[in-house]
Scaffold this active site. Sequence first.
Site, PDB file in Angstrom:
ATOM      1  N   ASN A 117       0.813  -1.217   0.000  1.00 11.11           N
ATOM      2  CA  ASN A 117       0.000   0.000   0.000  1.00 11.11           C
ATOM      3  C   ASN A 117       0.851   1.274   0.000  1.00 11.11           C
ATOM      4  O   ASN A 117       0.581   2.218  -0.735  1.00 11.11           O
ATOM      5  CB  ASN A 117      -0.958  -0.006   1.193  1.00 11.11           C
ATOM      6  CG  ASN A 117      -1.938  -1.151   1.114  1.00 11.11           C
ATOM      7  OD1 ASN A 117      -2.021  -1.824   0.084  1.00 11.11           O
ATOM      8  ND2 ASN A 117      -2.678  -1.388   2.191  1.00 11.11           N
ATOM      9  N   GLU A 124      -8.334  18.418 -35.000  1.00 16.96           N
ATOM     10  CA  GLU A 124      -9.623  17.825 -34.637  1.00 16.96           C
ATOM     11  C   GLU A 124      -9.461  16.715 -33.603  1.00 16.96           C
ATOM     12  O   GLU A 124     -10.220  16.618 -32.643  1.00 16.96           O
ATOM     13  CB  GLU A 124     -10.308  17.253 -35.886  1.00 16.96           C
ATOM     14  CG  GLU A 124     -10.815  18.316 -36.831  1.00 16.96           C
ATOM     15  CD  GLU A 124     -11.308  17.694 -38.128  1.00 16.96           C
ATOM     16  OE1 GLU A 124     -12.454  17.260 -38.173  1.00 16.96           O
ATOM     17  OE2 GLU A 124     -10.526  17.641 -39.089  1.00 16.96           O
ATOM     18  N   TYR A 143      -6.509   2.061   2.572  1.00 15.48           N
ATOM     19  CA  TYR A 143      -6.434   1.529   1.209  1.00 15.48           C
ATOM     20  C   TYR A 143      -7.617   0.630   0.892  1.00 15.48           C
ATOM     21  O   TYR A 143      -8.074  -0.148   1.723  1.00 15.48           O
ATOM     22  CB  TYR A 143      -5.125   0.736   1.016  1.00 15.48           C
ATOM     23  CG  TYR A 143      -5.023   0.132  -0.375  1.00 15.48           C
ATOM     24  CD1 TYR A 143      -4.552   0.881  -1.445  1.00 15.48           C
ATOM     25  CD2 TYR A 143      -5.444  -1.175  -0.624  1.00 15.48           C
ATOM     26  CE1 TYR A 143      -4.488   0.350  -2.722  1.00 15.48           C
ATOM     27  CE2 TYR A 143      -5.383  -1.718  -1.902  1.00 15.48           C
ATOM     28  CZ  TYR A 143      -4.903  -0.951  -2.945  1.00 15.48           C
ATOM     29  OH  TYR A 143      -4.845  -1.476  -4.210  1.00 15.48           O
ATOM     30  N   SER A 197      -8.364  12.926 -47.799  1.00 16.07           N
ATOM     31  CA  SER A 197      -9.573  12.120 -47.755  1.00 16.07           C
ATOM     32  C   SER A 197      -9.398  10.897 -48.650  1.00 16.07           C
ATOM     33  O   SER A 197      -8.722  10.973 -49.677  1.00 16.07           O
ATOM     34  CB  SER A 197     -10.759  12.961 -48.246  1.00 16.07           C
ATOM     35  OG  SER A 197     -11.775  12.129 -48.761  1.00 16.07           O
ATOM     36  N   GLN A 214      -6.629   0.683  -7.191  1.00 19.35           N
ATOM     37  CA  GLN A 214      -5.798   0.171  -8.287  1.00 19.35           C
ATOM     38  C   GLN A 214      -6.266   0.770  -9.628  1.00 19.35           C
ATOM     39  O   GLN A 214      -5.508   0.849 -10.590  1.00 19.35           O
ATOM     40  CB  GLN A 214      -5.877  -1.357  -8.335  1.00 19.35           C
ATOM     41  CG  GLN A 214      -5.085  -1.979  -9.461  1.00 19.35           C
ATOM     42  CD  GLN A 214      -4.913  -3.477  -9.284  1.00 19.35           C
ATOM     43  OE1 GLN A 214      -4.149  -3.921  -8.449  1.00 19.35           O
ATOM     44  NE2 GLN A 214      -5.667  -4.244 -10.057  1.00 19.35           N
ATOM     45  N   LYS A 270      -9.239  17.202 -50.890  1.00 22.21           N
ATOM     46  CA  LYS A 270      -9.310  17.545 -49.465  1.00 22.21           C
ATOM     47  C   LYS A 270      -7.978  17.614 -48.744  1.00 22.21           C
ATOM     48  O   LYS A 270      -7.072  16.833 -49.002  1.00 22.21           O
ATOM     49  CB  LYS A 270     -10.172  16.511 -48.737  1.00 22.21           C
ATOM     50  CG  LYS A 270     -11.639  16.593 -49.126  1.00 22.21           C
ATOM     51  CD  LYS A 270     -12.345  17.697 -48.386  1.00 22.21           C
ATOM     52  CE  LYS A 270     -12.873  17.151 -47.064  1.00 22.21           C
ATOM     53  NZ  LYS A 270     -13.510  18.207 -46.305  1.00 22.21           N
ATOM     54  N   LYS A 299      -4.713   3.960 -12.039  1.00 16.97           N
ATOM     55  CA  LYS A 299      -3.575   4.021 -12.957  1.00 16.97           C
ATOM     56  C   LYS A 299      -3.908   4.260 -14.422  1.00 16.97           C
ATOM     57  O   LYS A 299      -3.300   5.112 -15.067  1.00 16.97           O
ATOM     58  CB  LYS A 299      -2.731   2.751 -12.824  1.00 16.97           C
ATOM     59  CG  LYS A 299      -1.953   2.782 -11.539  1.00 16.97           C
ATOM     60  CD  LYS A 299      -1.307   1.489 -11.214  1.00 16.97           C
ATOM     61  CE  LYS A 299      -1.067   1.426  -9.723  1.00 16.97           C
ATOM     62  NZ  LYS A 299      -2.336   1.454  -8.932  1.00 16.97           N
ATOM     63  N   THR A 359     -16.662  38.126 -30.879  1.00 14.12           N
ATOM     64  CA  THR A 359     -17.455  37.657 -29.740  1.00 14.12           C
ATOM     65  C   THR A 359     -18.675  36.997 -30.379  1.00 14.12           C
ATOM     66  O   THR A 359     -19.130  37.451 -31.445  1.00 14.12           O
ATOM     67  CB  THR A 359     -17.912  38.798 -28.798  1.00 14.12           C
ATOM     68  OG1 THR A 359     -18.740  39.691 -29.541  1.00 14.12           O
ATOM     69  CG2 THR A 359     -16.733  39.573 -28.228  1.00 14.12           C
ATOM     70  N   HIS A 360     -19.177  35.960 -29.771  1.00 16.46           N
ATOM     71  CA  HIS A 360     -20.309  35.201 -30.339  1.00 16.46           C
ATOM     72  C   HIS A 360     -19.991  34.689 -31.751  1.00 16.46           C
ATOM     73  O   HIS A 360     -20.904  34.496 -32.553  1.00 16.46           O
ATOM     74  CB  HIS A 360     -21.598  36.035 -30.385  1.00 16.46           C
ATOM     75  CG  HIS A 360     -21.881  36.779 -29.125  1.00 16.46           C
ATOM     76  ND1 HIS A 360     -22.645  36.252 -28.112  1.00 16.46           N
ATOM     77  CD2 HIS A 360     -21.471  37.995 -28.697  1.00 16.46           C
ATOM     78  CE1 HIS A 360     -22.701  37.137 -27.116  1.00 16.46           C
ATOM     79  NE2 HIS A 360     -21.990  38.195 -27.447  1.00 16.46           N
ATOM     80  N   ASN A 407      -7.468  18.022 -44.700  1.00 15.90           N
ATOM     81  CA  ASN A 407      -8.239  18.176 -43.464  1.00 15.90           C
ATOM     82  C   ASN A 407      -7.357  18.457 -42.245  1.00 15.90           C
ATOM     83  O   ASN A 407      -6.262  17.916 -42.150  1.00 15.90           O
ATOM     84  CB  ASN A 407      -9.044  16.902 -43.193  1.00 15.90           C
ATOM     85  CG  ASN A 407     -10.091  16.649 -44.256  1.00 15.90           C
ATOM     86  OD1 ASN A 407     -10.668  17.594 -44.793  1.00 15.90           O
ATOM     87  ND2 ASN A 407     -10.309  15.393 -44.585  1.00 15.90           N
TER      88      ASN A 407
HETATM   89  N1  ARG Z   1      -1.719  -3.277  -7.407  1.00 17.09           N
HETATM   90  C1  ARG Z   1      -2.181  -2.590  -6.225  1.00 17.09           C
HETATM   91  C2  ARG Z   1      -2.589  -1.167  -6.645  1.00 17.09           C
HETATM   92  O1  ARG Z   1      -2.204  -0.774  -7.687  1.00 17.09           O
HETATM   93  C3  ARG Z   1      -1.104  -2.524  -5.215  1.00 17.09           C
HETATM   94  C4  ARG Z   1      -1.573  -2.446  -3.809  1.00 17.09           C
HETATM   95  C5  ARG Z   1      -2.211  -3.681  -3.377  1.00 17.09           C
HETATM   96  N2  ARG Z   1      -2.471  -3.712  -2.008  1.00 17.09           N
HETATM   97  C6  ARG Z   1      -3.316  -4.610  -1.534  1.00 17.09           C
HETATM   98  N3  ARG Z   1      -3.511  -4.591  -0.291  1.00 17.09           N
HETATM   99  N4  ARG Z   1      -3.985  -5.401  -2.310  1.00 17.09           N
HETATM  100  O2  ARG Z   1      -3.278  -0.479  -5.942  1.00 17.09           O
END
Ligand code: ARG
Length: 459
Positions: free
Chosen positions: A109, A289, A316, A276, A321, A282, A324, A154-155, A284
């Site tokens: 953790n 975009e 925790y 295109s 998790q 074209k 990420k 503006t607008h 583009n």
């Molecule tokens: N892979 C977990 C995460 O990204 C790591 C921490 C896991 N801790 C646990 N008590 N399961 O959060």
Amino acid sequence: MKLWGGRFQKETDCLVEDFHSSISFDQRLYQEDITGSIAHARMLGKTGIIKETEAELLISGLAGIFKDIAAGEVEFDISAEDIHMNIETLLTKKVGAVGKKLHTARSRNDQVALDNKMYVKTAIKQVLAQLIILEETLLRLAEEHIATIMPGFTHLQKAQPITFGHHLMAYFQMFKRDYQRLQDAYVRTNIMPLGSGALAGTTFPIDREMVARELGFAEITDNSLDGVSDRDYCLEFEACGAISMMHLSRLCEELILWSSDEYKYIILDDAYSTGSSIMPQKKNPDVAELMRGKTGRVYGNLMSSLAMMKSLPLAYNKDMQEDKEALFDTVDTWKKSLLLMSPMLATMQVQKARMLRSTSGGFTNATDLADYLAKKGLAFRDAHHIVGSLVLKCVEEKRDLLDLTLVEFQECSSLIEADIYEAIAIESCVNRRTTIGGPAEKTVAEAIVKGWKWLENLS
Ligand code: ARG
């Protein structure tokens, strides 16, 4: 056998294995994980929690694993769940039983919190460097176009004449705020959580300050529960990214409009446009975009992270998790967008004559005519009314204010004299606006100097 398998009598269901494994995406934290583990191992040795010789073995083993992963020689194991346990397993294979001592006085953790913070710190530095490049590009372009007159809107209706340099300097300010916001977020990211343990610290006599110093953190966290369950730094990074992408999307939107046949203010370089599959003529503005479109997913990343964190009890929870993929996607999308914006701007052709021509026909000097009358003593509201009726006359007769004869002007107001033509000439409309922050060449030049000074004084 799982690293945590002691109290289990059954194998994990294979569906669960797939569901909770994060190695497919958190392997990108391998560098942070190994650097953090090396600092932890060194501290364990220094404090006598393990023998110095054991610490040395751990450190050299970790350094070897780093090399192996960087060389693409490691195949990660999904049953080892995440990058942290994959590396620990590899370490024990490499250095033998002593590898099992690495996790002394540490939990995954606080380990993952550390890795994440190190990752965000690096990402912030990379984005800051790219923002500087973009700011330099904008300043150079603003210098080049300090006298390039165009209508301000503006607008999305023509409003008052400005310069292209002034318009670009508005974006300079936005990206300056993005920079400052990110710098501020860095301060809170730069606080080291390792030593928080699973949630309640540890009974081992660890030296958190030593680890923080080695890893280049300015401070250490003050509460172990918060240390493992804080993801504010991810949210802040994602919020900074969302705001900055919003700025990029506004610039993209303008590039798209300006490069259209209706505007023809700019021509994007071939290298930043695409064709295109069916229409041979074209060209583009796909890059702009796509950047505008990708802004949506960066907003989504912030929203999904906020929703994931909502109502989580301390400390925790595995929900976290999920921090990420959203974080990584914001890092990638924001960096790629910034990287493209500078050359896309630097290589575009600016159609100066077309921009200038575009200031006529929209009565962009009408305010200046009203100001002229107000300066001669008329109440502004009355002046506004008189000019409104002149504009109406011009609209009906398909003429421009500058086409009116002096007699016609004077029929509307006896205050108008021959100097009116100079007063409402487009160029004087721009260059008389010398308010600090205004579009006159002189004031934009000052803003540009201030911009360069700000860049010079960074870091
Ligand atoms: N892979 C977990 C995460 O990204 C790591 C921490 C896991 N801790 C646990 N008590 N399961 O959060």
